[in-house]
Design a protein around this motif. Structure first.
Motif, mmCIF file in Angstrom:
data_model
loop_
_atom_site.group_PDB
_atom_site.id
_atom_site.type_symbol
_atom_site.label_atom_id
_atom_site.label_comp_id
_atom_site.label_asym_id
_atom_site.label_seq_id
_atom_site.Cartn_x
_atom_site.Cartn_y
_atom_site.Cartn_z
ATOM 1 N N VAL A 49 0.835 -1.200 0.000
ATOM 2 C CA VAL A 49 0.000 0.000 0.000
ATOM 3 C C VAL A 49 0.875 1.257 0.000
ATOM 4 C CG1 VAL A 49 -1.647 1.336 1.379
ATOM 5 C CG2 VAL A 49 -1.991 -1.117 1.055
ATOM 6 N N ARG A 50 2.042 1.163 0.642
ATOM 7 C CA ARG A 50 2.955 2.314 0.687
ATOM 8 C C ARG A 50 3.849 2.388 -0.548
ATOM 9 N NH1 ARG A 50 4.474 0.302 5.702
ATOM 10 N NH2 ARG A 50 6.666 0.397 5.056
ATOM 11 N N SER A 51 3.638 1.488 -1.501
ATOM 12 C CA SER A 51 4.388 1.483 -2.771
ATOM 13 C C SER A 51 5.890 1.292 -2.578
ATOM 14 C CB SER A 51 4.121 2.775 -3.556
ATOM 15 O OG SER A 51 2.752 2.923 -3.843
ATOM 16 N N GLN A 56 6.831 -4.221 -4.358
ATOM 17 C CA GLN A 56 6.159 -4.195 -5.656
ATOM 18 C C GLN A 56 6.791 -5.176 -6.636
ATOM 19 O OE1 GLN A 56 6.499 0.102 -6.334
ATOM 20 N NE2 GLN A 56 4.267 0.278 -6.204
ATOM 21 N N ARG A 57 8.115 -5.374 -6.531
ATOM 22 C CA ARG A 57 8.806 -6.311 -7.423
ATOM 23 C C ARG A 57 8.317 -7.737 -7.232
ATOM 24 N NH1 ARG A 57 13.560 -5.638 -10.006
ATOM 25 N NH2 ARG A 57 14.404 -7.605 -9.227
ATOM 26 N N LYS A 58 7.826 -8.050 -6.034
ATOM 27 C CA LYS A 58 7.349 -9.406 -5.767
ATOM 28 C C LYS A 58 6.086 -9.744 -6.561
ATOM 29 C CE LYS A 58 9.218 -9.845 -1.077
ATOM 30 N NZ LYS A 58 8.886 -10.096 0.349
ATOM 31 N N LEU A 59 5.441 -8.741 -7.133
ATOM 32 C CA LEU A 59 4.220 -8.974 -7.901
ATOM 33 C C LEU A 59 4.506 -9.393 -9.343
ATOM 34 C CD1 LEU A 59 1.976 -5.957 -6.793
ATOM 35 C CD2 LEU A 59 2.252 -8.182 -5.696
ATOM 36 N N LYS A 60 5.772 -9.352 -9.741
ATOM 37 C CA LYS A 60 6.126 -9.663 -11.123
ATOM 38 C C LYS A 60 5.889 -11.141 -11.413
ATOM 39 C CE LYS A 60 7.995 -9.144 -15.243
ATOM 40 N NZ LYS A 60 7.322 -8.382 -16.311
ATOM 41 N N ILE A 61 5.144 -11.399 -12.486
ATOM 42 C CA ILE A 61 4.826 -12.760 -12.900
ATOM 43 C C ILE A 61 5.209 -12.929 -14.366
ATOM 44 C CG2 ILE A 61 2.973 -14.436 -13.273
ATOM 45 C CD1 ILE A 61 1.456 -13.018 -10.983
ATOM 46 N N PHE A 62 5.872 -14.044 -14.697
ATOM 47 C CA PHE A 62 6.254 -14.329 -16.063
ATOM 48 C C PHE A 62 5.292 -15.346 -16.676
ATOM 49 C CE2 PHE A 62 10.070 -12.777 -14.035
ATOM 50 C CZ PHE A 62 10.610 -11.937 -14.993
ATOM 51 N N ASP A 76 -3.839 -5.451 9.423
ATOM 52 C CA ASP A 76 -4.858 -4.415 9.278
ATOM 53 C C ASP A 76 -5.815 -4.781 8.140
ATOM 54 O OD1 ASP A 76 -5.756 -1.508 9.873
ATOM 55 O OD2 ASP A 76 -5.501 -1.547 7.698
ATOM 56 N N ILE A 77 -7.099 -4.814 8.424
ATOM 57 C CA ILE A 77 -8.070 -5.268 7.433
ATOM 58 C C ILE A 77 -8.106 -4.352 6.222
ATOM 59 C CG2 ILE A 77 -10.528 -5.631 6.991
ATOM 60 C CD1 ILE A 77 -10.806 -6.653 9.846
ATOM 61 N N GLU A 78 -8.161 -3.067 6.446
ATOM 62 C CA GLU A 78 -8.270 -2.152 5.311
ATOM 63 C C GLU A 78 -7.029 -2.197 4.427
ATOM 64 O OE1 GLU A 78 -11.149 -0.909 4.569
ATOM 65 O OE2 GLU A 78 -11.809 -1.946 6.386
ATOM 66 N N ALA A 79 -5.850 -2.314 5.045
ATOM 67 C CA ALA A 79 -4.618 -2.426 4.261
ATOM 68 C C ALA A 79 -4.610 -3.718 3.452
ATOM 69 C CB ALA A 79 -3.400 -2.370 5.180
ATOM 70 N N MET A 80 -5.089 -4.795 4.032
ATOM 71 C CA MET A 80 -5.144 -6.073 3.307
ATOM 72 C C MET A 80 -6.113 -5.996 2.133
ATOM 73 S SD MET A 80 -3.150 -8.634 4.299
ATOM 74 C CE MET A 80 -3.999 -10.218 4.118
ATOM 75 N N ILE A 86 -4.582 -4.106 -5.332
ATOM 76 C CA ILE A 86 -3.338 -3.815 -6.053
ATOM 77 C C ILE A 86 -2.771 -5.098 -6.654
ATOM 78 C CG2 ILE A 86 -0.959 -3.007 -5.822
ATOM 79 C CD1 ILE A 86 -1.974 -1.197 -3.511
ATOM 80 N N ALA A 87 -2.747 -6.163 -5.863
ATOM 81 C CA ALA A 87 -2.215 -7.438 -6.339
ATOM 82 C C ALA A 87 -3.023 -7.972 -7.514
ATOM 83 C CB ALA A 87 -2.205 -8.454 -5.197
ATOM 84 N N GLU A 88 -4.320 -7.767 -7.482
ATOM 85 C CA GLU A 88 -5.175 -8.234 -8.570
ATOM 86 C C GLU A 88 -4.768 -7.608 -9.895
ATOM 87 O OE1 GLU A 88 -9.882 -9.128 -9.094
ATOM 88 O OE2 GLU A 88 -9.362 -7.140 -8.334
ATOM 89 N N GLN A 89 -4.324 -6.355 -9.856
ATOM 90 C CA GLN A 89 -3.927 -5.664 -11.075
ATOM 91 C C GLN A 89 -2.659 -6.246 -11.689
ATOM 92 O OE1 GLN A 89 -5.962 -3.360 -12.537
ATOM 93 N NE2 GLN A 89 -7.272 -4.080 -10.846
#
Length: 331
Positions: A49-51, A56-62, A76-80, A86-89
């Protein structure tokens, strides 16, 4: 086995999410050896959430490693919820919630397996994430916090009611960490609960093809998740798959195949992380892959002290030549 709209083969083998292990370089290797579904390293919801760039690099998928699930953790529920969006994107096949990590700095702060001490919050968080994303949401958790609170049968029902599409259970409590033997009997109780209709995936102590077959037959789980047993031995997926499909044990790869496997991993790691970071990341794998070789100490030290990829490759060349006639590691 089906997770939402994601269809996997019968009795699929999943690579467990492991911090500092299941980055793209290792996932690609496990995919090559037959893993059916990959998971990222743990992704901190707060950091995402804090960018934070590293997160963010962990979201990279090949493309060649799919299907892949992104695993999130946080208290924290709201952060999750925001992190799940964000992860869905990033385009994974599913979002997984980490309710199982036993590490002190995570669990004692209420995240990971720490959520097993606050089941109402666990269920509320899960339900809100399910509603926030269109992808299938899954959960990985443990039997309970400690020996006196093995509540997984009840928790599994409540997580299913919250809308998850699959549940992975590690057969230990948080208090056990990774000690002792995993208790699969309660995993079986969840699977055989007539109220449960989502896939149940078993995890813990899956170190051989024979155990894989035994646990599938005895406890009736839909799939198996393999974690620490794959470190230094990604071909465990190939060994287990062959045994499940044909009832035959494959020969342990000869040392030259060990060398070429770790060489490929090294190349992937340095390409992904850069030479210096890639080598540091590989040291755990280098040590474990060749554990047990006779008269290996000096060469091992040299390899683990190497500062360039070329130096590591030269050590690998020496291993391949020196142990060319070895068909297995010598315990």
């Amino acid at each position: 086995m089906k997770i939402g709209n994601l269809e996997l083969r019968k009795e699929p083998l999943l690579l467990a999410p492991m911090e500092d292990v299941t980055d793209p370089s290792f996932r690609l290797l496990c995919k090559k050896y037959g893993a059916d579904l990959m998971y990222t390293e743990f992704v901190s919801a707060d950091a995402l959430v804090r960018s934070i760039e590293k997160t963010q690099r962990k979201l990279k998928i090949f493309v060649q490693e799919r299907p892949v699930g992104i695993q999130l953790y946080g208290k924290d529920i709201e952060a999750m919820v925001e992190a799940a969006k964000i992860a869905e994107q990033a385009g994974p096949e599913l979002i997984d919630i980490n309710f199982g990590c036993p590490v002190k700095k995570i669990a004692t702060k209420g995240a990971g397996s720490g959520m097993l001490r606050d089941i109402p919050k666990m269920i509320e968080m899960t339900a809100k994430i399910v509603r926030a994303v269109k992808l299938p949401v899954t959960v990985k958790t443990r039997l309970g916090w400690d020996e006196d609170s093995k509540i997984i049968v009840e928790v599994a029902e409540r997580l299913q009611d919250a809308g998850i599409k699959a549940l992975t259970i590690h057969g230990r409590t948080r208090a056990q960490m990774y000690n002792g033997e995993a208790d699969w009997s309660l995993i079986g109780d969840v699977k055989n609960n007539p109220r449960m209709h989502i896939p149940i995936i078993g995890n813990g102590d899956l170190s051989s093809p024979q155990k894989a077959r035994l646990y599938l037959d005895r406890y009736g789980v839909d799939g198996l998740m393999i974690g620490r047993s794959s470190i230094g031995r990604p071909w465990i997926f190939r060994e287990i798959r062959h045994f499940l499909d044909h009832g035959q044990l494959l020969d342990t790869p000869a040392i030259p195949e060990h060398v070429e496997m770790i060489r490929e991993h090294l190349n992937n790691s340095t390409e992904w992380l850069g030479e210096r970071r890639g080598i540091l990341h590989m040291r755990r794998h280098l040590a474990i892959t060749f554990k047990g070789l006779r008269d290996f100490r000096d060469l091992k030290i040299k390899m683990l002290r190497a500062n360039t990829a070329q130096e590591v490759h030269e050590c690998l060349d020496t291993i391949k030549e020196r142990y060319a006639d070895c068909t297995s590691l010598i315990e």
